[in-house]
Design an enzyme around this catalytic site. Structure first.
Site, short mmCIF file in Angstrom:
data_model
loop_
_atom_site.label_atom_id
_atom_site.label_comp_id
_atom_site.label_asym_id
_atom_site.label_seq_id
_atom_site.Cartn_x
_atom_site.Cartn_y
_atom_site.Cartn_z
N LYS A 230 37.57 27.45 36.70
CA LYS A 230 37.32 27.19 35.25
C LYS A 230 38.44 28.07 34.84
O LYS A 230 39.02 28.55 34.88
CB LYS A 230 36.45 28.28 35.27
CG LYS A 230 35.19 28.47 33.99
CD LYS A 230 35.18 30.14 33.51
CE LYS A 230 35.50 31.28 33.24
NZ LYS A 230 36.36 30.92 32.15
N GLU A 306 42.82 38.12 43.63
CA GLU A 306 44.31 38.95 42.97
C GLU A 306 43.92 39.09 41.10
O GLU A 306 43.22 38.92 40.58
CB GLU A 306 44.98 38.28 42.90
CG GLU A 306 46.44 38.18 42.86
CD GLU A 306 47.09 38.30 41.37
OE1 GLU A 306 46.63 39.08 40.88
OE2 GLU A 306 47.63 37.37 40.86
N CYS A 340 50.19 40.68 35.56
CA CYS A 340 49.81 41.67 37.25
C CYS A 340 50.79 42.89 37.63
O CYS A 340 50.00 43.79 37.88
CB CYS A 340 49.04 40.74 37.73
SG CYS A 340 49.46 39.70 38.32
#
Length: 539
Positions: A230, A306, A340
Site C-alpha cells: 500500500k 520503522e 525519521c
C-alpha cells in the site's frame, strides 16, 4: 552511486535545468502563472513554477499483473505540494481491493512460478528491474519530485541510484539464502530450511516513496515471497510506475500488487487480513501502534516497524565548528526536515555554544527555498497542508515556551507549503520542540556541559532511531556511541545509507531491521527437518 557515499555528497552534484523532463510552464497554463519565492529573506526574488513534462501514465491499482480501477470506482487527487493543485486522480483502493490483491498474491505464492523459480532466475528479474530503473531515472525523479516536493536534484542524483543499488544488492542475496546441517545427540540427520514466509503486506510512507519501496520489496522478493504493497495516499505515482517496470522485467503476475488508498480503509484492511503472513510498516509511532494491534488481533502475523525519531546530534568542544555546523544543518534540514532520523536535537557544548548558534543561524539564512525543479534549490515545500500546519504549530510552541527564535518561523510565499528554515536556541529538554517529532525544517539547539550529562539527556526520550556524534576524540566517540540507545550512531558523519548497513530503532522507534543481511530475517521462516539415520558411518 558509490556504495558508501554520504547522501550529502550526492546532493552537491548539479543537474541540467534543460532536462527533457523539465520545462517552463508554457504560458503558465498548468499553474495559472503562479510564482514561488526562492529565498525567504527580504531580498528574495520570485521564480516561475517549472512544469515537469513527464506524463502521469499509471494511476490505477496493480493487481495480478494488470492495472485496474478500484472496485468502488472511486478516485482521489494527488496534489502538487508547490501549489496545492491536483496532479492526477488515482484509484482509491479499499477493503475489497486489498482482498483482490491478497488473493492474487496468495495464488502467485501457492501456485505461481515465483517461489518455484531457482534463486538465480529470481535474481535476474531483479537485476533487469534495476537496469530499467536507471534507464527511466529522469522520469522517476520528475514524478517523485512533483508528487513529494523533494528537490529534483536529490531524487535524480541520490535516491534513484540508491533504489537501483538496493535491488542489485538483494538480487545478489537471492541465491545465497540457505539453512544449516545441525549436529544432534543420537542417530539423526538434522537440517534447517530457510523458507519464504508467504504473502507479505507492506505499507510505505510519503517522505521517501521509492527508497522505502526498495527497502521493503527488495528483501521480500529475494526470499521468494509475494507482496501486497500500500502506497502513502500523498505519493502514489512512482510506485505504480516502477510496478510497470517490474512487469517489463519479467516479474510474474500477482507477485507484486500495489494498492493506493487511505490508512483507515486500505491500510487497516491489509494489517488485519487473515491471509497475509507478514507485515512491514514505516510511518509514525502512533500509527505503528495501531498496525501492531490490528496484526495481533487478526492472525498474529509478525510485524516489522520503522517508526519515528528524535535523534540527538552531539557537538563536543573539540569539534571543528564550521564542519559541525554544516553537518548539523544537513542532518536536520535534509528532505525539508521530513526524515525519521533527522538530527532534530542539536546538543552543543557550552564552550562553543554561542559560536555554533551564530553560525547555524547564518547557514540557515543562506538556505535556498523554492521550486524543487529549479537548479540550486536546497529546500522544497512540505508534503501537504496538514504537515505544513503541524510544523507551524510546533514553531509557535517554541516561541511560546520562550526558546529564542534565531531565524525563520514563517511561510515562504503565498502558495504551496513552503516554510522558512527555522533555528531555535536556548531550547530546554522539556519543551515540545525538543520532545516531539516535528518532521519539518526546525532546528533546536540545546546546551550541555559534560559527557555524562549529554548521554543521559540524549537517551531521555521515547525514541531511539539514530544519533550523531561530532568530536576529534576517539575515546569520546567510542564511549558515547556505545552509551546511546539508538539503532544507528553516526560519528563525524550523518545520513550515511548503504544497502548493506542495517537500519532500525530502539524503544518506540520500532522493531526489526531493514537493509543489509538482517532484513532477510523479516521475510524468512526457519523449519527444522529431523530424519533418523540407520546404522550411520558417523554422526
Amino acid at each position: 552511486m558509490a556504495a558508501r557515499s554520504r547522501v550529502s555528497s550526492l546532493l552537491s552534484r548539479s543537474f541540467s535545468a534543460s532536462s527533457p523532463f523539465l520545462s517552463r510552464s508554457q504560458g503558465r497554463n498548468l499553474n495559472n502563472g503562479s510564482r514561488i519565492v526562492r529565498r525567504f529573506g527580504t531580498s528574495s526574488a520570485a521564480e516561475e513554477v517549472i512544469s515537469p513534462s513527464v506524463q502521469v501514465s499509471y494511476t490505477k491499482l496493480l493487481i495480478d499483473g494488470n492495472f485496474v480501477d478500484a472496485a468502488s470506482g472511486k478516485t482521489f487527487p494527488t496534489l502538487d505540494p508547490r501549489t496545492g493543485e491536483v496532479i492526477a486522480h488515482v484509484a482509491e483502493g479499499d477493503a475489497e481491493d486489498i482482498n483482490r490483491a491478497v488473493k492474487a498474491a496468495r495464488k502467485a505464492f501457492d501456485e505461481g512460478p515465483w517461489p518455484k523459480m531457482t534463486a538465480y532466475e529470481r535474481s535476474r528479474v531483479m537485476l533487469r528491474f534495476a537496469d530499467l530503473v536507471e534507464k527511466h531515472s529522469e522520469e522517476l525523479a520528475a514524478l517523485e519530485s512533483w508528487d513529494n516536493g523533494k528537490t529534483y536534484e536529490q531524487a535524480l542524483t541520490a535516491e534513484i541510484p540508491m533504489v537501483a543499488r538496493l535491488f542489485r544488492y538483494y538480487a545478489g542475496w537471492a541465491d545465497k539464502i540457505h539453512g544449516l546441517t545441525v549436529p544432534a545427540d543420537g542417530n539423526y540427520h538434522v537440517q534447517t530450511l530457510h523458507e519464504p514466509i508467504g504473502v507479505a503486506g507492506q505499507i510505505i510512507p510519503w517522505n521517501f516513496p521509492l527508497l522505502m519501496f526498495a527497502w521493503k520489496v527488495g528483501p521480500a522478493l529475494a526470499c521468494g515471497n509475494t507482496i501486497v504493497l500500500k502506497t502513502a495516499e500523498q505519493t502514489p505515482l512512482t510506485a505504480f510506475y516502477v510496478g510497470k517496470l517490474f512487469l517489463e522485467a519479467g516479474l510474474p503476475p500477482g507477485v507484486l500488487n500495489i494498492v493506493s488508498g487511505f490508512g483507515a480503509t486500505a491500510g487497516a484492511s491489509l494489517a488485519s487480513h487473515m491471509d497475509v503472513d507478514k507485515l512491514a510498516f514505516t510511518g509514525s509511532t502512533d500509527t505503528g501502534k495501531v498496525i501492531l494491534g490490528l496484526a495481533a488481533n487478526s492472525n498474529l502475523k509478525p510485524v516489522t516497524l520503522e517508526l519515528g525519531g528524535k535523534s540527538p546530534f552531539i557537538v563536543f568542544e573539540d569539534a571543528d565548528i564550521d564542519k559541525a555546523v554544516e553537518l548539523a544543518h544537513f542532518a536536520l534540514f535534509f528532505n525539508q526536515g521530513q526524515c525519521c532520523c533527522a538530527g532534530s536535537r542539536t546538543y552543543v557544548h557550552e564552550k562553543v555554544y554561542d559560536e555554533f548558534v551564530e553560525k547555524a543561524k547564518a547557514r540557515a539564512l543562506k538556505r535556498v527555498v523554492g521550486d524543487p525543479f529549479k537548479k540550486g534549490i536546497e529546500q522544497g515545500p512540505q508534503i501537504d497542508s496538514k504537515q505544513f500546519e503541524k510544523v507551524m504549530k510546533y514553531i509557535r510552541s517554541g516561541v511560546e515556551s520562550n526558546a529564542t527564535l534565531e531565524c525563520g518561523g514563517g511561510q515562504v510565499g503565498d502558495r504551496g507549503y513552503f516554510i522558512q528554515p527555522t533555528v531555535f536556541s536556548n531550547v530546554k529538554d522539556d519543551m515540545l520542540i525538543a520532545q516531539d517529532e516535528i518532521f519539518g525544517p526546525v532546528q533546536s539547539i540545546l546546551k550541555f556541559s559534560d559527557v555524562d550529562e549529554v548521554i543521559k539527556r540524549a537517551n531521555d526520550t521515547r525514541y531511539g532511531l539514530a544519533a550523531g556524534v561530532f568530536t576529534k576524540s576517539l575515546d569520546t566517540a567510542n564511549r558515547v556511541s556505545r552509551a546511546l540507545k539508538a539503532g544507528t550512531v553516526w560519528v563525524n558523519c550523518f545520513d550515511v545509507f548503504d544497502a548493506a548497513i542495517p537500519f532500525g530503532g530502539y524503544k518506540m522507534s520500532g522493531n526489526g531491521r531493514e537493509k543489509g543481511i538482517y532484513s532477510l530475517n523479516n521475510y524468512l521462516q526457519v523449519k527444522a527437518v529431523v530424519t533418523p539415520l540407520n546404522n550411520p558411518a558417523w554422526i
